[in-house]
Every structure is written in structure tokens, then in C-alpha cells.
Design a protein around this motif. Structure first.
Motif, PDB file in Angstrom:
ATOM      1  N   ALA A  32       0.816  -1.219   0.000  1.00 32.08           N
ATOM      2  CA  ALA A  32       0.000   0.000   0.000  1.00 32.08           C
ATOM      3  C   ALA A  32       0.854   1.275   0.000  1.00 32.08           C
ATOM      4  CB  ALA A  32      -0.922   0.001   1.209  1.00 32.08           C
ATOM      5  N   ASP A  33       2.056   1.208   0.559  1.00 34.23           N
ATOM      6  CA  ASP A  33       2.899   2.405   0.663  1.00 34.23           C
ATOM      7  C   ASP A  33       3.816   2.636  -0.536  1.00 34.23           C
ATOM      8  OD1 ASP A  33       4.453   0.180   1.271  1.00 34.23           O
ATOM      9  OD2 ASP A  33       5.650   1.234   2.775  1.00 34.23           O
ATOM     10  N   CYS A  34       3.660   1.865  -1.612  1.00 33.20           N
ATOM     11  CA  CYS A  34       4.509   2.006  -2.802  1.00 33.20           C
ATOM     12  C   CYS A  34       3.651   2.509  -3.970  1.00 33.20           C
ATOM     13  CB  CYS A  34       5.136   0.660  -3.157  1.00 33.20           C
ATOM     14  SG  CYS A  34       6.196   0.724  -4.623  1.00 33.20           S
ATOM     15  N   PRO A  35       4.103   3.556  -4.658  1.00 32.96           N
ATOM     16  CA  PRO A  35       3.331   4.062  -5.793  1.00 32.96           C
ATOM     17  C   PRO A  35       3.437   3.169  -7.040  1.00 32.96           C
ATOM     18  CG  PRO A  35       5.304   5.385  -5.509  1.00 32.96           C
ATOM     19  CD  PRO A  35       5.253   4.413  -4.360  1.00 32.96           C
ATOM     20  N   GLY A  36       4.340   2.227  -7.035  1.00 31.92           N
ATOM     21  CA  GLY A  36       4.495   1.314  -8.169  1.00 31.92           C
ATOM     22  C   GLY A  36       5.758   1.583  -8.969  1.00 31.92           C
ATOM     23  N   ARG A  37       6.152   0.604  -9.768  1.00 31.38           N
ATOM     24  CA  ARG A  37       7.357   0.718 -10.588  1.00 31.38           C
ATOM     25  C   ARG A  37       6.994   1.420 -11.892  1.00 31.38           C
ATOM     26  NH1 ARG A  37       8.606  -4.631 -11.623  1.00 31.38           N
ATOM     27  NH2 ARG A  37       7.438  -4.522 -13.543  1.00 31.38           N
ATOM     28  N   ALA A  38       7.645   2.543 -12.149  1.00 26.06           N
ATOM     29  CA  ALA A  38       7.411   3.281 -13.386  1.00 26.06           C
ATOM     30  C   ALA A  38       8.374   2.832 -14.480  1.00 26.06           C
ATOM     31  CB  ALA A  38       7.552   4.774 -13.152  1.00 26.06           C
ATOM     32  N   TYR A  39       9.618   2.515 -14.093  1.00 26.83           N
ATOM     33  CA  TYR A  39      10.613   2.052 -15.056  1.00 26.83           C
ATOM     34  C   TYR A  39      11.717   1.288 -14.349  1.00 26.83           C
ATOM     35  CZ  TYR A  39      13.414   6.131 -13.648  1.00 26.83           C
ATOM     36  OH  TYR A  39      14.127   7.064 -12.935  1.00 26.83           O
ATOM     37  N   THR A  40      12.454   0.537 -15.128  1.00 24.80           N
ATOM     38  CA  THR A  40      13.617  -0.198 -14.640  1.00 24.80           C
ATOM     39  C   THR A  40      14.835   0.344 -15.370  1.00 24.80           C
ATOM     40  OG1 THR A  40      12.300  -2.153 -14.190  1.00 24.80           O
ATOM     41  CG2 THR A  40      14.665  -2.487 -14.428  1.00 24.80           C
ATOM     42  N   GLN A  41      15.942   0.423 -14.664  1.00 24.84           N
ATOM     43  CA  GLN A  41      17.168   0.964 -15.241  1.00 24.84           C
ATOM     44  C   GLN A  41      18.328   0.020 -14.968  1.00 24.84           C
ATOM     45  OE1 GLN A  41      18.305   4.772 -13.621  1.00 24.84           O
ATOM     46  NE2 GLN A  41      19.494   5.279 -15.423  1.00 24.84           N
ATOM     47  N   ALA A  42      19.237  -0.060 -15.922  1.00 19.25           N
ATOM     48  CA  ALA A  42      20.488  -0.800 -15.751  1.00 19.25           C
ATOM     49  C   ALA A  42      21.615   0.078 -16.284  1.00 19.25           C
ATOM     50  CB  ALA A  42      20.449  -2.122 -16.502  1.00 19.25           C
ATOM     51  N   VAL A  43      22.678   0.206 -15.516  1.00 19.64           N
ATOM     52  CA  VAL A  43      23.838   0.996 -15.908  1.00 19.64           C
ATOM     53  C   VAL A  43      25.061   0.104 -15.755  1.00 19.64           C
ATOM     54  CG1 VAL A  43      25.223   3.055 -15.438  1.00 19.64           C
ATOM     55  CG2 VAL A  43      22.738   3.126 -15.137  1.00 19.64           C
ATOM     56  N   CYS A  44      25.811  -0.067 -16.835  1.00 16.80           N
ATOM     57  CA  CYS A  44      26.993  -0.936 -16.798  1.00 16.80           C
ATOM     58  C   CYS A  44      28.181  -0.201 -16.193  1.00 16.80           C
ATOM     59  CB  CYS A  44      27.341  -1.422 -18.201  1.00 16.80           C
ATOM     60  SG  CYS A  44      28.696  -2.618 -18.206  1.00 16.80           S
ATOM     61  N   SER A  45      28.982  -0.938 -15.460  1.00 19.76           N
ATOM     62  CA  SER A  45      30.174  -0.369 -14.837  1.00 19.76           C
ATOM     63  C   SER A  45      31.247  -0.006 -15.859  1.00 19.76           C
ATOM     64  CB  SER A  45      30.740  -1.333 -13.788  1.00 19.76           C
ATOM     65  OG  SER A  45      31.067  -2.572 -14.384  1.00 19.76           O
ATOM     66  N   CYS A  46      31.078  -0.405 -17.130  1.00 20.32           N
ATOM     67  CA  CYS A  46      32.044  -0.022 -18.170  1.00 20.32           C
ATOM     68  C   CYS A  46      31.922   1.455 -18.512  1.00 20.32           C
ATOM     69  CB  CYS A  46      31.863  -0.872 -19.431  1.00 20.32           C
ATOM     70  SG  CYS A  46      30.405  -0.472 -20.429  1.00 20.32           S
ATOM     71  N   GLY A  47      30.775   2.058 -18.190  1.00 16.45           N
ATOM     72  CA  GLY A  47      30.570   3.478 -18.435  1.00 16.45           C
ATOM     73  C   GLY A  47      30.072   3.811 -19.826  1.00 16.45           C
ATOM     74  N   ASN A  48      29.913   2.800 -20.687  1.00 14.16           N
ATOM     75  CA  ASN A  48      29.502   3.042 -22.069  1.00 14.16           C
ATOM     76  C   ASN A  48      28.097   2.559 -22.384  1.00 14.16           C
ATOM     77  OD1 ASN A  48      31.987   4.167 -22.806  1.00 14.16           O
ATOM     78  ND2 ASN A  48      32.858   2.146 -23.089  1.00 14.16           N
ATOM     79  N   TRP A  49      27.376   2.063 -21.409  1.00 13.59           N
ATOM     80  CA  TRP A  49      26.048   1.510 -21.685  1.00 13.59           C
ATOM     81  C   TRP A  49      25.121   1.744 -20.521  1.00 13.59           C
ATOM     82  CZ3 TRP A  49      22.752  -2.072 -19.544  1.00 13.59           C
ATOM     83  CH2 TRP A  49      21.709  -2.517 -20.362  1.00 13.59           C
ATOM     84  N   GLN A  50      23.906   2.139 -20.853  1.00 14.35           N
ATOM     85  CA  GLN A  50      22.840   2.225 -19.860  1.00 14.35           C
ATOM     86  C   GLN A  50      21.513   2.113 -20.582  1.00 14.35           C
ATOM     87  OE1 GLN A  50      22.941   5.884 -17.725  1.00 14.35           O
ATOM     88  NE2 GLN A  50      22.436   7.146 -19.469  1.00 14.35           N
ATOM     89  N   MET A  51      20.502   1.666 -19.859  1.00 14.12           N
ATOM     90  CA  MET A  51      19.179   1.515 -20.438  1.00 14.12           C
ATOM     91  C   MET A  51      18.138   1.838 -19.375  1.00 14.12           C
ATOM     92  SD  MET A  51      17.502  -1.715 -22.316  1.00 14.12           S
ATOM     93  CE  MET A  51      17.201  -1.170 -23.959  1.00 14.12           C
ATOM     94  N   LYS A  52      17.095   2.535 -19.816  1.00 15.63           N
ATOM     95  CA  LYS A  52      15.996   2.921 -18.934  1.00 15.63           C
ATOM     96  C   LYS A  52      14.712   2.717 -19.728  1.00 15.63           C
ATOM     97  CE  LYS A  52      14.216   7.176 -16.908  1.00 15.63           C
ATOM     98  NZ  LYS A  52      14.545   8.573 -16.606  1.00 15.63           N
ATOM     99  N   GLN A  53      13.918   1.725 -19.326  1.00 19.68           N
ATOM    100  CA  GLN A  53      12.681   1.394 -20.040  1.00 19.68           C
ATOM    101  C   GLN A  53      11.603   0.994 -19.051  1.00 19.68           C
ATOM    102  OE1 GLN A  53      11.878   1.277 -23.420  1.00 19.68           O
ATOM    103  NE2 GLN A  53      13.839   2.264 -23.858  1.00 19.68           N
TER     104      GLN A  53
END
Length: 86
Positions: A32-53
């Protein structure tokens, strides 16, 4: 070097949704106390890739593909120089 790209869930206001907040597959909260997941994100430690969907499964699949590319080595070394290419 071992690269990492952890998945993180976020609310619509860009705040981090804690890992203990469970959701349905569509992102609706089971608490009840969570508004819900709007998006998921992944960021690679290589520094050259990230995704937000919005789709968590899609982000996870792309994350796995990206991390697999790291284990195969840089693209320059995977694709040999073709001298016969026109």
C-alpha cells in the motif's frame, strides 16, 4: 575485468523503489505504501552503456546481451579486419 549492470526499479518521481517492494509483472505495487514501478534501469560499470525502459524483462534481456559482449572481448577484436570487403 568483470563488469556489472545491476537492475534498479524506480517510481514515477525518479526515486529508487527498494528491492523489498514487490510488484506484479505490469509494475503495480503489492504494498500500500509504494506508488508502483514506473521504469527499470540498468547501468553498466564499463561506463559506455545504460538503459531505462518501462519493461523490466526487456531491460534485463538487453543487460544480459551487453554483459555477454564483455565476455567475448571488444568488438574490434571479435570482428577481424576484412581486406576483401568493398
Amino acid at each position: 575485468m568483470s563488469f556489472r549492470a545491476p537492475l534498479t526499479d524506480h517510481h514515477a518521481d525518479d526515486t529508487l523503489c527498494p528491492a523489498d517492494h514487490k510488484h506484479t509483472s505490469s509494475g503495480k505495487p503489492l504494498r500500500a505504501d509504494c506508488p508502483g514501478r514506473a521504469y527499470t534501469q540498468a547501468v553498466c560499470s564499463c561506463g559506455n552503456w545504460q538503459m531505462k525502459q518501462r519493461g523490466k524483462g526487456y531491460v534485463n534481456e538487453c543487460r544480459r546481451r551487453h554483459l555477454a559482449d564483455h565476455t567475448n572481448g571488444p568488438k574490434v577484436l571479435r570482428d577481424p579486419l576484412r581486406l576483401d570487403a568493398s
